[in-house]
Design an enzyme around this catalytic site. Sequence first.
Site, PDB file in Angstrom:
ATOM      1  N   PRO A  52      42.833  57.017 -49.811  1.00  0.00           N
ATOM      2  CA  PRO A  52      42.036  56.788 -51.020  1.00  0.00           C
ATOM      3  C   PRO A  52      41.708  58.069 -51.780  1.00  0.00           C
ATOM      4  CG  PRO A  52      41.075  55.697 -49.097  1.00  0.00           C
ATOM      5  CD  PRO A  52      42.116  56.647 -48.582  1.00  0.00           C
ATOM      6  N   GLU A  53      41.093  57.872 -52.934  1.00  0.00           N
ATOM      7  CA  GLU A  53      40.603  58.987 -53.737  1.00  0.00           C
ATOM      8  C   GLU A  53      39.448  59.676 -53.010  1.00  0.00           C
ATOM      9  OE1 GLU A  53      39.403  59.576 -58.391  1.00  0.00           O
ATOM     10  OE2 GLU A  53      38.317  58.016 -57.315  1.00  0.00           O
ATOM     11  N   LEU A  54      39.468  61.025 -53.031  1.00  0.00           N
ATOM     12  CA  LEU A  54      38.392  61.821 -52.441  1.00  0.00           C
ATOM     13  C   LEU A  54      38.102  61.403 -51.000  1.00  0.00           C
ATOM     14  CD1 LEU A  54      35.953  62.023 -55.501  1.00  0.00           C
ATOM     15  CD2 LEU A  54      37.582  63.749 -54.740  1.00  0.00           C
TER      16      LEU A  54
END
Length: 349
Positions: A52-54
Amino acid sequence: MSTPSVDLDPRTVKVAVVQAEPCWFDVDAATKKTCDLIKEAGAKGAELIAFPELWIPGYPTFVFAHTTKVVNEYMLRYYHNCVSVGSSHMADIRKAARAAGIMVVIGIAERDRGSLYMAQTFIGPQGDILLHRRKFKPTGPERIVFGDASGDCAKNVVQTPIGRVGGLQCFEHLQPLLKYNTYFQGEQIHVASWPCLFPPVGNMPFFNTVEACRMATHTLAIEGGVFVLLASMTQSEKGLKANGLDGGVAPGEELPHTAVKGGGFTVVIAPDGRALTEAVPVDWEGLVYCDLDFDEIYKAKQWVDPVGHYSRPDVFSLVVRNDIKRHVTTDAVDAEYCHVSRFPQMEDE
């Protein structure tokens, strides 16, 4: 810019897509969890794992819930648990990729001197960094925490042993020109890195809900004629507490839209927009596996190829400035910032 060469040989690729809770504000634990997931995916025969993002050190859900003064108190702790691309934590992740013989696309909060950036790092099965990019522009309150990319946002597709792999983060999937540039680069597998997202809360705009963001991601699959690996994170009571979202709200106040448990919506999407994997519960943790048949790409593009036969370059064209704008320019010839040569290579064990 010439049209990238794309391998048309039919093949099948097994992929793994993450849905899990990050290790909030804990880069050491996050690195271990990342390496464990990479090892698991490799053992199951996956050739690519998407995060996922971050993912490290977690999406800063606190920015949507507190005043600037309180946010600043979280910021220092967040900063200390972010990673630089040349850090020992990233070296451990690269070693895990090489040990598992798997490609990794991971979302990180990148620390570069005194600034933070939302970044995706593409690691090859030998542990080499194939591509590193930053998010085009942080969205809304994210700008309190993160800086803008330069030309590194536009170079987001790379040739790999399993085909041309690219990616975008979160609301970059709402940027028409950025998406069109992605399609032109001959992308075949797209990593859509998202944080945790939720159903409507109070008066929040619909486009910031999980349903709307899922729609946007399916749209990219259809427009680009690509497989999309939508990777997302979850948030439990642990995440609420870490981000100061467990205290409730005063009477008459609206609950912050990030102060919700769950948030996962991981799925693999076909080039014609179909979901290839079954929906998993919003609080489920694990890896979603899928076999990608590349013939599906060419079946879709027979009908719609917006950067090929279904385009009108005599009417519309796109200019992309993908060079890196430096803060200081000297007489010395510096390596381009996003070029892979600036990252340390893996040492033989």
